[in-house]
Scaffold this motif. Structure first.
Motif, PDB file in Angstrom:
ATOM      1  N   ALA A 241      12.157   5.551   1.357  1.00 51.44           N
ATOM      2  CA  ALA A 241      11.960   6.718   2.224  1.00 51.44           C
ATOM      3  C   ALA A 241      11.599   6.287   3.642  1.00 51.44           C
ATOM      4  CB  ALA A 241      10.873   7.609   1.649  1.00 51.44           C
ATOM      5  N   HIS A 242      11.459   4.968   3.853  1.00 48.54           N
ATOM      6  CA  HIS A 242      11.070   4.466   5.187  1.00 48.54           C
ATOM      7  C   HIS A 242      12.026   3.396   5.698  1.00 48.54           C
ATOM      8  CE1 HIS A 242       7.399   6.755   5.491  1.00 48.54           C
ATOM      9  NE2 HIS A 242       7.179   6.493   4.221  1.00 48.54           N
ATOM     10  N   PRO A 243      13.283   3.808   5.969  1.00 52.41           N
ATOM     11  CA  PRO A 243      14.164   2.875   6.667  1.00 52.41           C
ATOM     12  C   PRO A 243      13.648   2.689   8.086  1.00 52.41           C
ATOM     13  CG  PRO A 243      15.142   5.048   6.647  1.00 52.41           C
ATOM     14  CD  PRO A 243      13.880   5.138   5.834  1.00 52.41           C
TER      15      PRO A 243
ATOM     16  N   MET B 143       7.307  -0.809  -3.621  1.00 49.98           N
ATOM     17  CA  MET B 143       7.249  -1.123  -2.189  1.00 49.98           C
ATOM     18  C   MET B 143       7.653   0.132  -1.414  1.00 49.98           C
ATOM     19  SD  MET B 143       9.278  -4.149  -0.152  1.00 49.98           S
ATOM     20  CE  MET B 143       8.597  -5.483  -1.135  1.00 49.98           C
ATOM     21  N   HIS B 144       6.792   0.579  -0.501  1.00 49.92           N
ATOM     22  CA  HIS B 144       7.032   1.883   0.121  1.00 49.92           C
ATOM     23  C   HIS B 144       7.593   1.785   1.536  1.00 49.92           C
ATOM     24  CE1 HIS B 144       6.606   6.187   0.411  1.00 49.92           C
ATOM     25  NE2 HIS B 144       5.945   6.058   1.547  1.00 49.92           N
ATOM     26  N   ASP B 145       7.186   0.795   2.287  1.00 45.99           N
ATOM     27  CA  ASP B 145       7.560   0.718   3.711  1.00 45.99           C
ATOM     28  C   ASP B 145       7.744  -0.749   4.057  1.00 45.99           C
ATOM     29  OD1 ASP B 145       7.977   1.364   6.400  1.00 45.99           O
ATOM     30  OD2 ASP B 145       5.911   2.005   6.792  1.00 45.99           O
TER      31      ASP B 145
ATOM     32  N   GLN C  41       0.761   1.221   2.545  1.00 51.75           N
ATOM     33  CA  GLN C  41       1.740   2.266   2.249  1.00 51.75           C
ATOM     34  C   GLN C  41       2.600   2.546   3.482  1.00 51.75           C
ATOM     35  OE1 GLN C  41       2.063   3.077  -0.781  1.00 51.75           O
ATOM     36  NE2 GLN C  41       2.867   5.132  -1.019  1.00 51.75           N
ATOM     37  N   HIS C  42       1.979   2.538   4.669  1.00 54.60           N
ATOM     38  CA  HIS C  42       2.723   2.841   5.900  1.00 54.60           C
ATOM     39  C   HIS C  42       2.322   1.908   7.037  1.00 54.60           C
ATOM     40  CE1 HIS C  42       2.705   6.850   3.775  1.00 54.60           C
ATOM     41  NE2 HIS C  42       3.978   6.545   3.864  1.00 54.60           N
ATOM     42  N   PHE C  43       3.347   1.377   7.698  1.00 62.14           N
ATOM     43  CA  PHE C  43       3.139   0.543   8.880  1.00 62.14           C
ATOM     44  C   PHE C  43       3.400   1.360  10.138  1.00 62.14           C
ATOM     45  CE2 PHE C  43       4.598  -2.403   5.524  1.00 62.14           C
ATOM     46  CZ  PHE C  43       3.551  -3.301   5.517  1.00 62.14           C
TER      47      PHE C  43
ATOM     48  N   PHE D  41       4.718  15.495   2.557  1.00 59.05           N
ATOM     49  CA  PHE D  41       4.733  14.092   2.965  1.00 59.05           C
ATOM     50  C   PHE D  41       5.159  13.966   4.430  1.00 59.05           C
ATOM     51  CE2 PHE D  41       5.451  13.692  -1.753  1.00 59.05           C
ATOM     52  CZ  PHE D  41       4.172  13.274  -2.030  1.00 59.05           C
ATOM     53  N   HIS D  42       6.378  13.467   4.662  1.00 59.03           N
ATOM     54  CA  HIS D  42       6.721  13.063   6.020  1.00 59.03           C
ATOM     55  C   HIS D  42       7.499  14.122   6.793  1.00 59.03           C
ATOM     56  CE1 HIS D  42       5.091   9.128   5.351  1.00 59.03           C
ATOM     57  NE2 HIS D  42       5.703   9.085   4.195  1.00 59.03           N
ATOM     58  N   ALA D  43       7.407  13.982   8.116  1.00 63.64           N
ATOM     59  CA  ALA D  43       8.072  14.915   9.020  1.00 63.64           C
ATOM     60  C   ALA D  43       8.803  14.118  10.082  1.00 63.64           C
ATOM     61  CB  ALA D  43       7.043  15.839   9.662  1.00 63.64           C
TER      62      ALA D  43
HETATM   63 FE   LIG Z   1       5.678   7.381   3.044  1.00 60.24          FE
END
Ligand SMILES: [Fe+2]
Length: 479
Positions: free
Chosen positions: A179-181, A227-229, A290-292, A471-473
């Motif tokens: 979900a985080h290209p 692995m998320h990001d 989780q997020h960079f 979640f994300h926007a």
């Molecule tokens: Fe995320």
């Protein structure tokens, strides 16, 4: 493939008693709306033209078994800013799994905690053994809008938020897509990965500016991990192999996703168009991100920031006690990571003691050194994992931190930076975020000047309906 459905969907979830992830503003909304004009307090900035779109879980049917926030059918909430006028539209993402459930009139698929307990093939047919709810993020690349979920293919949607269908890059994308290209604003490329419970546990891909998948690498990991990001620099792809492990041997016996710090944590660095043989691993202290924010290379030194967990607990274990879910669950804290490619070393250091996540930057600088970091943080007492109340802006050059708080009854989502099209400078633009007020059970979308967030919103859009936590926007400017 295409399975556009234009009929409106109506939700039917009623029971929340045994489902902590459906309580309060986690409870789904039950319909799809088109509201041509929303009430606004303040003044929408003149340059703010485009769509603010937020993805999140919103189950249509009463869940089977224990429901986790990761499970719900994706719903896109779109707020369009057009010359000072603001409109709202929301749509469920019509996944193949949801289409099947709509046909049958009830849930068919179990949640992530029981995901390997596949429904019978004679029931699921072409819809497949696992539902891809596309509920995590929404991006635009090569004129294509993609709703993302890390366990499956991306799902193409239109700017009107209608579902086109899963997109596999002409058959070239094997397996799932994060979900985080990372989108490179200079080359127009999209860099991404996908993990799998089965070998190869990790695949890395490069999609060119025209939307063609042009490079794929299978990567060996010691164990399958969630692995998320990841981050990319102008020259590198950088992975964090942290030990949130899928424990298939435990299938049916206990938690399938487990934190195993004894497995160690490693940063992997490879050239963007490199091969598996080019990948170098660097051991660091056990921890998870989780997020960079952004990553960049300065000569042979790579730096990046992320919210670091000593030991994450996302309560996705199959036998997690639902009543114990929200106790002692910590949010990550900002940290700086570095890799010295010449010396062959890597490490990290704390950056702030504020708990926060949903990290964002001015995406026009992704892969480059950024000065300003935006984060959603917990500052009010009694807040737990993910229940953010404040927008934080860090100035990484001076170390300064500025905060706008939504108050003791406020609950915010992810901050998105919308650049001023007539502006210059990294923070010349606006920050957008959703704010849910638990005292009135209403949601606003706030617009803040990124250069002066402590002044509070310059415009507040009062949503015609509650927007559940998600979640994300993202920001999709009108061109
Ligand atoms: Fe995320």
């Amino acid at each position: 493939m295409s399975y556009v459905a234009t009929d409106r969907v109506v939700g039917s979830v009623t029971n929340t008693q045994a489902q902590p992830d459906l309580l309060g503003n986690l409870f789904p909304v039950g319909d799809e709306l088109d509201v041509p004009e929303c009430r606004v307090t303040g003044k929408v900035p003149e340059g703010l033209r485009g769509h603010f779109v937020r993805n999140g879980p919103n189950p249509v049917f009463e869940p089977i078994g224990t429901y986790h926030m990761f499970d719900g059918d994706g719903m896109l909430h779109g707020i369009t800013f057009d010359d000072g006028r603001v409109s709202y539209r929301n749509r469920w993402i019509r996944s193949r799994g949801l289409a099947l459930e709509l046909e049958r009139g009830s849930a068919v698929y179990p949640g992530l905690g029981d995901v390997m307990n596949f429904p019978p093939r004679e029931v699921t047919g072409d819809a497949g053994p696992v539902k891809n709810p596309a509920n995590t993020h929404v991006i635009s690349h090569a004129d294509r809008w993609l709703a993302l979920w890390e366990g499956g293919l991306p799902t193409e949607v239109t700017p009107e938020l209608e579902t086109i269908g899963e997109h596999d890059f002409g058959g070239r994308l094997k397996g799932s897509m994060t979900a985080h290209p990372r989108l490179d604003p200079v080359t127009g490329e999209m860099l991404m990965f996908g993990y799998s419970l089965f070998e190869p546990y990790l695949r890395y891909h490069v999609v060119d500016a025209g939307g063609e998948l042009v490079h794929s690498v299978d990567i060996d990991l010691p164990a399958p991990v969630m692995m998320h990001d990841f981050i990319t620099t102008e020259r590198h792809a950088v992975f964090l192999d942290s030990p949130i492990v899928f424990d298939l041997e435990n299938l049916g016996k206990g938690p399938m996703v487990r934190w195993k710090p004894e497995n160690g944590t490693r940063i992997g660095v490879m050239p963007r168009m490199g091969t598996a043989e080019d990948l170098r691993w660097f051991e660091i202290d056990p921890g998870h991100v989780q997020h960079f924010w952004s990553g960049w290379a300065d000569g042979e030194r790579i730096e990046f920031h992320g919210s670091r967990f000593d030991a994450p607990d996302f309560a996705i274990e199959a036998d997690a006690d639902p009543n114990a879910r929200n106790e002692n669950r910590e949010t990550g804290r900002p940290a700086r990571f570095w890799v010295d490619l010449d010396a062959g070393t890597a490490g990290w250091e704390p950056m702030d003691d504020l708990a926060g996540d949903f990290n964002r930057i001015n995406d026009g600088l992704n892969g480059q050194k950024v000065r300003y970091l935006y984060m959603s943080a917990l500052t009010e007492p009694g807040r737990q994992l993910g229940d953010f109340d404040s927008i934080v802006k860090y100035d990484d050059d001076t170390g300064a931190r500025t905060i706008w708080g939504s108050g003791p009854n406020g609950h915010i989502g992810e901050t998105v930076f919308a650049p001023n099209p007539d502006g210059d400078g990294e923070d010349d633009g606006w920050l957008l975020n959703t704010v849910h007020h638990d005292d009135t059970d209403t949601t606003d979308v706030v617009v803040l000047e990124a250069r002066d967030i402590s002044a509070g919103p310059v415009a507040t859009v009062h949503m015609p309906r509650r927007v559940p936590f998600g979640f994300h926007a993202n920001w999709f400017p009108t061109t």
